[in-house]
Design an enzyme around this catalytic site. Structure first.
Site, mmCIF file in Angstrom:
data_model
loop_
_atom_site.group_PDB
_atom_site.id
_atom_site.type_symbol
_atom_site.label_atom_id
_atom_site.label_comp_id
_atom_site.label_asym_id
_atom_site.label_seq_id
_atom_site.Cartn_x
_atom_site.Cartn_y
_atom_site.Cartn_z
ATOM 1 N N GLU A 170 -26.429 -96.433 7.093
ATOM 2 C CA GLU A 170 -27.279 -95.975 6.446
ATOM 3 C C GLU A 170 -26.921 -96.022 4.523
ATOM 4 O OE1 GLU A 170 -30.166 -94.515 6.519
ATOM 5 O OE2 GLU A 170 -30.193 -93.112 8.070
ATOM 6 N N TYR A 179 -33.894 -87.083 10.578
ATOM 7 C CA TYR A 179 -35.444 -87.227 10.421
ATOM 8 C C TYR A 179 -36.297 -87.886 9.618
ATOM 9 C CZ TYR A 179 -33.514 -89.107 5.902
ATOM 10 O OH TYR A 179 -32.880 -89.273 4.891
ATOM 11 N N GLY A 180 -35.918 -89.815 9.892
ATOM 12 C CA GLY A 180 -36.504 -90.899 8.944
ATOM 13 C C GLY A 180 -36.617 -91.685 11.127
ATOM 14 N N THR A 181 -36.221 -92.478 10.667
ATOM 15 C CA THR A 181 -36.696 -94.060 11.677
ATOM 16 C C THR A 181 -35.832 -93.898 13.227
ATOM 17 O OG1 THR A 181 -35.104 -94.987 10.831
ATOM 18 C CG2 THR A 181 -37.484 -95.239 9.846
ATOM 19 N N LEU A 182 -34.417 -93.092 12.915
ATOM 20 C CA LEU A 182 -33.068 -92.663 13.457
ATOM 21 C C LEU A 182 -34.048 -91.759 15.209
ATOM 22 C CD1 LEU A 182 -30.419 -92.667 11.712
ATOM 23 C CD2 LEU A 182 -30.747 -94.536 13.750
#
Length: 157
Positions: free
Chosen positions: A82, A7-10
């Site tokens: 992570e 849901y983020g930087t990936l």
């Protein structure tokens, strides 16, 4: 193979997506865009403007992201990347499929509900619950909150 929700930087177009494409780290097959069935607080925090999905179901918003099928090697890499289990925990989440891009047995129908792992955290500062929440993270979309790449950070959060 395991389903992972990012849901983020990936996500595609975000600063750490290249890690999902790195065959040396394992395999990651994009399956679909999806969003959480439950609401969660997705906040931007620390001086590095890191997206954190706080493990507080029922608060915040339904979070949009991407669903991947990953092999064991990629799963192990993602756990390390992570900071699992210290910073993030790999938890199960129910997702509503928005569109499907997989083939054969990996084909998902829009509107269907699937389970996946996501990286959420219970290790957050209490005031983070007062931060604005987001339904869709963009590292470049919030003026003054641009993400700081890991290689550009000091060692402290």
């Amino acid at each position: 193979m395991a389903h992972i929700f990012v849901y983020g930087t990936l996500k595609k177009g975000q600063p750490n997506y290249f890690r999902m494409e790195d065959a040396d780290k394992g395999q990651a097959e994009f399956l679909a865009h999806a969003r959480t069935v439950e609401q969660y607080p997705l906040v931007i925090a620390t001086k590095y403007n890191i997206p954190f999905l706080l493990n507080v179901p029922g608060k915040g918003q339904r979070v949009y992201g991407e669903l991947y099928n990953v092999d064991q090697k990629m799963l192990e890499f993602l756990d390390k990347f992570e900071g699992c289990p210290q910073r993030y925990q790999r938890t199960e989440v129910r997702l509503e499929v928005q569109d499907g891009n997989g083939e054969g047995e990996n084909k998902l129908k829009p509107g269907s509900i699937v389970e996946a792992f996501m990286y959420s955290t219970t290790a957050y500062q209490p005031d983070w619950l007062q931060n604005p929440t987001y339904e869709n993270y963009n590292a470049y979309g919030n003026p003054g909150l641009n993400y700081v790449l890991p290689e550009d950070r000091s060692t402290e959060l």
